[in-house]
Design a protein around this motif. Structure first.
Motif, PDB file in Angstrom:
ATOM      1  N   SER A  30       0.830  -1.208   0.000  1.00 56.22           N
ATOM      2  CA  SER A  30       0.000   0.000   0.000  1.00 56.22           C
ATOM      3  C   SER A  30       0.865   1.260   0.000  1.00 56.22           C
ATOM      4  CB  SER A  30      -0.955  -0.005   1.191  1.00 56.22           C
ATOM      5  OG  SER A  30      -0.245  -0.063   2.402  1.00 56.22           O
ATOM      6  N   THR A  31       1.994   1.219   0.673  1.00 54.78           N
ATOM      7  CA  THR A  31       2.896   2.369   0.661  1.00 54.78           C
ATOM      8  C   THR A  31       3.479   2.593  -0.727  1.00 54.78           C
ATOM      9  OG1 THR A  31       3.461   1.937   2.965  1.00 54.78           O
ATOM     10  CG2 THR A  31       4.932   3.384   1.747  1.00 54.78           C
ATOM     11  N   SER A  32       3.883   1.503  -1.382  1.00 52.99           N
ATOM     12  CA  SER A  32       4.415   1.624  -2.744  1.00 52.99           C
ATOM     13  C   SER A  32       3.371   2.189  -3.694  1.00 52.99           C
ATOM     14  CB  SER A  32       4.889   0.260  -3.244  1.00 52.99           C
ATOM     15  OG  SER A  32       5.971  -0.203  -2.475  1.00 52.99           O
ATOM     16  N   THR A  33       2.140   1.753  -3.549  1.00 54.65           N
ATOM     17  CA  THR A  33       1.062   2.255  -4.394  1.00 54.65           C
ATOM     18  C   THR A  33       0.812   3.739  -4.139  1.00 54.65           C
ATOM     19  OG1 THR A  33       0.025   0.084  -4.413  1.00 54.65           O
ATOM     20  CG2 THR A  33      -1.363   1.951  -5.016  1.00 54.65           C
ATOM     21  N   LEU A  34       0.793   4.128  -2.873  1.00 51.73           N
ATOM     22  CA  LEU A  34       0.570   5.527  -2.526  1.00 51.73           C
ATOM     23  C   LEU A  34       1.660   6.418  -3.117  1.00 51.73           C
ATOM     24  CD1 LEU A  34      -1.128   7.566  -0.849  1.00 51.73           C
ATOM     25  CD2 LEU A  34       0.464   7.147   1.015  1.00 51.73           C
ATOM     26  N   VAL A  35       2.897   5.993  -2.990  1.00 56.29           N
ATOM     27  CA  VAL A  35       4.006   6.783  -3.537  1.00 56.29           C
ATOM     28  C   VAL A  35       3.931   6.815  -5.056  1.00 56.29           C
ATOM     29  CG1 VAL A  35       6.514   6.827  -3.815  1.00 56.29           C
ATOM     30  CG2 VAL A  35       5.533   6.426  -1.574  1.00 56.29           C
ATOM     31  N   SER A  36       3.633   5.681  -5.669  1.00 58.90           N
ATOM     32  CA  SER A  36       3.565   5.603  -7.124  1.00 58.90           C
ATOM     33  C   SER A  36       2.447   6.472  -7.693  1.00 58.90           C
ATOM     34  CB  SER A  36       3.356   4.144  -7.533  1.00 58.90           C
ATOM     35  OG  SER A  36       3.103   4.044  -8.902  1.00 58.90           O
ATOM     36  N   LYS A  37       1.292   6.438  -7.084  1.00 57.64           N
ATOM     37  CA  LYS A  37       0.145   7.198  -7.590  1.00 57.64           C
ATOM     38  C   LYS A  37       0.282   8.700  -7.377  1.00 57.64           C
ATOM     39  CE  LYS A  37      -2.463   3.710  -8.820  1.00 57.64           C
ATOM     40  NZ  LYS A  37      -2.867   3.451 -10.173  1.00 57.64           N
ATOM     41  N   ASN A  38       1.029   9.109  -6.356  1.00 60.15           N
ATOM     42  CA  ASN A  38       1.137  10.529  -6.028  1.00 60.15           C
ATOM     43  C   ASN A  38       2.505  11.118  -6.356  1.00 60.15           C
ATOM     44  OD1 ASN A  38      -1.525  11.098  -4.785  1.00 60.15           O
ATOM     45  ND2 ASN A  38      -0.881   9.452  -3.441  1.00 60.15           N
ATOM     46  N   ALA A  39       3.267  10.435  -7.181  1.00 56.47           N
ATOM     47  CA  ALA A  39       4.604  10.915  -7.537  1.00 56.47           C
ATOM     48  C   ALA A  39       4.497  12.174  -8.387  1.00 56.47           C
ATOM     49  CB  ALA A  39       5.361   9.832  -8.299  1.00 56.47           C
ATOM     50  N   SER A  40       5.241  13.204  -7.992  1.00 57.37           N
ATOM     51  CA  SER A  40       5.216  14.439  -8.770  1.00 57.37           C
ATOM     52  C   SER A  40       6.169  14.353  -9.964  1.00 57.37           C
ATOM     53  CB  SER A  40       5.586  15.630  -7.886  1.00 57.37           C
ATOM     54  OG  SER A  40       6.865  15.445  -7.332  1.00 57.37           O
ATOM     55  N   GLY A  41       7.231  13.565  -9.815  1.00 55.97           N
ATOM     56  CA  GLY A  41       8.170  13.357 -10.914  1.00 55.97           C
ATOM     57  C   GLY A  41       7.908  11.998 -11.535  1.00 55.97           C
ATOM     58  N   GLN A  43       7.725   7.960 -11.573  1.00 63.88           N
ATOM     59  CA  GLN A  43       7.360   6.965 -10.571  1.00 63.88           C
ATOM     60  C   GLN A  43       8.578   6.171 -10.116  1.00 63.88           C
ATOM     61  OE1 GLN A  43       4.259   4.630 -12.353  1.00 63.88           O
ATOM     62  NE2 GLN A  43       2.665   6.038 -11.658  1.00 63.88           N
ATOM     63  N   GLY A  44       9.472   5.869 -11.039  1.00 60.21           N
ATOM     64  CA  GLY A  44      10.666   5.089 -10.693  1.00 60.21           C
ATOM     65  C   GLY A  44      11.553   5.803  -9.689  1.00 60.21           C
ATOM     66  N   ALA A  45      11.747   7.093  -9.893  1.00 61.93           N
ATOM     67  CA  ALA A  45      12.574   7.865  -8.964  1.00 61.93           C
ATOM     68  C   ALA A  45      11.921   7.952  -7.594  1.00 61.93           C
ATOM     69  CB  ALA A  45      12.818   9.269  -9.528  1.00 61.93           C
ATOM     70  N   SER A  46      10.606   8.101  -7.575  1.00 56.66           N
ATOM     71  CA  SER A  46       9.898   8.190  -6.293  1.00 56.66           C
ATOM     72  C   SER A  46       9.961   6.871  -5.526  1.00 56.66           C
ATOM     73  CB  SER A  46       8.441   8.582  -6.519  1.00 56.66           C
ATOM     74  OG  SER A  46       8.368   9.836  -7.129  1.00 56.66           O
ATOM     75  N   ILE A  47       9.759   5.767  -6.226  1.00 51.64           N
ATOM     76  CA  ILE A  47       9.838   4.446  -5.576  1.00 51.64           C
ATOM     77  C   ILE A  47      11.273   4.184  -5.124  1.00 51.64           C
ATOM     78  CG2 ILE A  47       9.637   1.957  -5.973  1.00 51.64           C
ATOM     79  CD1 ILE A  47       6.954   3.214  -5.681  1.00 51.64           C
ATOM     80  N   GLY A  48      12.255   4.564  -5.938  1.00 50.86           N
ATOM     81  CA  GLY A  48      13.655   4.383  -5.558  1.00 50.86           C
ATOM     82  C   GLY A  48      14.020   5.170  -4.313  1.00 50.86           C
ATOM     83  N   LEU A  49      13.519   6.393  -4.223  1.00 53.08           N
ATOM     84  CA  LEU A  49      13.771   7.213  -3.051  1.00 53.08           C
ATOM     85  C   LEU A  49      13.108   6.614  -1.818  1.00 53.08           C
ATOM     86  CD1 LEU A  49      15.114   9.856  -2.151  1.00 53.08           C
ATOM     87  CD2 LEU A  49      12.956  11.006  -2.620  1.00 53.08           C
ATOM     88  N   MET A  50      11.882   6.114  -1.976  1.00 50.26           N
ATOM     89  CA  MET A  50      11.187   5.484  -0.859  1.00 50.26           C
ATOM     90  C   MET A  50      11.951   4.247  -0.379  1.00 50.26           C
ATOM     91  SD  MET A  50       7.488   3.611  -0.691  1.00 50.26           S
ATOM     92  CE  MET A  50       8.161   2.133  -1.419  1.00 50.26           C
TER      93      MET A  50
END
Length: 111
Positions: A30-41, A43-50
């Motif tokens: 659920s955390t991965s989905t939340l970050v992926s859906k709300n990524a401003s840049g 999605q890969g960079a946001s998931i990598g940062l998370m």
């Protein structure tokens, strides 16, 4: 996590630890989905940062837990419980920011 403090025997400890592990397992996707859906840049960079911060937490967490355990054996569990409570309250407060209105993609029926 606070339930682990009340464990007085091995069965109770195993039960409370199981509850904690089930919750942690449900939180990952659920955390991965939340970050992926709300990524401003991207999605890969946001998931990598998370994931990077998750790895950092798995490095720093045991060290900090060991230091707190040296002070008193209950402090790591109390610290974790308080941290989770604060983050739960913060997430409820910020929930409105991530809620999106439901939209219908289907066209209304015409007679």
């Amino acid at each position: 996590m606070a339930l682990i403090l009340v464990a007085t025997d091995m069965l109770t400890l195993m039960l409370t630890t199981s509850i904690f592990n089930i919750g942690t397992s449900l939180m990952g996707p659920s955390t991965s989905t939340l970050v992926s859906k709300n990524a401003s840049g991207t999605q890969g960079a946001s998931i990598g940062l998370m994931r990077s911060f998750g790895s950092l937490g798995r490095i720093v967490g045991p060290v900090a837990g060991g230091v707190l355990y040296d002070i008193h054996m209950d402090i790591p569990y109390m610290t974790g419980a308080v941290t989770l409570l604060v983050l739960a309250i913060l997430s409820l407060y910020l929930l409105e920011r991530y809620e999106k209105p439901l939209t219908r993609h289907a066209k209304p029926a015409t007679d």
